[in-house]
Design a protein around this motif. Structure first.
Motif, PDB file in Angstrom:
ATOM      1  N   ALA A 269      76.387  90.568  35.195  1.00  0.00           N
ATOM      2  CA  ALA A 269      76.390  90.565  36.649  1.00  0.00           C
ATOM      3  C   ALA A 269      77.577  90.956  37.318  1.00  0.00           C
ATOM      4  N   SER A 270      78.779  90.509  36.809  1.00  0.00           N
ATOM      5  CA  SER A 270      79.990  90.719  37.258  1.00  0.00           C
ATOM      6  C   SER A 270      80.415  92.425  36.937  1.00  0.00           C
ATOM      7  N   ALA A 271      80.064  92.583  35.829  1.00  0.00           N
ATOM      8  CA  ALA A 271      80.280  94.030  35.492  1.00  0.00           C
ATOM      9  C   ALA A 271      79.438  95.145  36.464  1.00  0.00           C
TER      10      ALA A 271
ATOM     11  N   ALA B 267      80.009  98.800  41.047  1.00  0.00           N
ATOM     12  CA  ALA B 267      80.130  99.158  42.384  1.00  0.00           C
ATOM     13  C   ALA B 267      81.243  99.027  43.225  1.00  0.00           C
ATOM     14  N   ALA B 268      81.956  98.317  43.004  1.00  0.00           N
ATOM     15  CA  ALA B 268      83.412  98.535  43.737  1.00  0.00           C
ATOM     16  C   ALA B 268      84.193  99.549  43.113  1.00  0.00           C
TER      17      ALA B 268
ATOM     18  N   PHE C  59      73.536  95.725  30.055  1.00  0.00           N
ATOM     19  CA  PHE C  59      72.469  95.204  29.589  1.00  0.00           C
ATOM     20  C   PHE C  59      73.071  93.687  28.902  1.00  0.00           C
ATOM     21  N   VAL C  60      72.406  92.837  29.080  1.00  0.00           N
ATOM     22  CA  VAL C  60      72.383  91.445  28.385  1.00  0.00           C
ATOM     23  C   VAL C  60      71.828  91.695  26.780  1.00  0.00           C
TER      24      VAL C  60
ATOM     25  N   SER D 144      83.749  91.895  31.870  1.00  0.00           N
ATOM     26  CA  SER D 144      83.715  92.517  33.185  1.00  0.00           C
ATOM     27  C   SER D 144      83.519  94.092  33.452  1.00  0.00           C
ATOM     28  N   GLY D 145      83.314  94.621  32.237  1.00  0.00           N
ATOM     29  CA  GLY D 145      82.885  96.112  32.410  1.00  0.00           C
ATOM     30  C   GLY D 145      84.076  96.950  32.604  1.00  0.00           C
ATOM     31  N   VAL D 146      85.285  96.508  32.274  1.00  0.00           N
ATOM     32  CA  VAL D 146      86.387  97.323  32.782  1.00  0.00           C
ATOM     33  C   VAL D 146      86.355  98.579  31.577  1.00  0.00           C
TER      34      VAL D 146
END
Length: 101
Positions: free
Chosen positions: A36-38, A43-44, A62-63, A10-12
């Motif tokens: 994409a979720s990250a 953005a949020a 990145f993937v 999630s990128g947290v």
């Protein structure tokens, strides 16, 4: 401080590192929908505040490849293009972590 979040999900971890003062954070995951979720999480997080606190932190996602041999080449390319990282976090399973270390 430059942070690499390998297995970002999630990128947290990358987002928190940047919001807590890292000069840059880079998240990598083998799952495209997770990346994409990250990006949506970033953005949020940036929409949710921090306005007026200076420049937005540098965060990229990145993937990366699933194959360990390809992951080694990918990681070497990241180091060549982006420089070395001061901190590496990896919320992934033990086997891939040991293979990539």
């Amino acid at each position: 401080c430059r942070v690499l979040d390998y297995g970002t999900g999630s990128g947290v971890l990358a987002i928190c590192a940047a919001l807590l003062g890292a000069s840059s954070a880079l998240g990598v995951d083998v799952d495209g929908p997770s990346v994409a979720s990250a990006r949506r999480s970033l953005a949020a997080a940036l929409d949710g505040g921090g306005e007026g606190s200076g420049d937005a932190p540098s965060v990229d996602f990145f993937v990366g490849p699933e194959d360990f041999a390809e992951a080694l080449v990918f990681s070497q390319g990241l180091a060549h293009e982006r420089g070395l990282f001061d901190v590496v976090v990896a919320n992934i399973l033990r086997r891939p972590l040991v293979e990539l270390a």
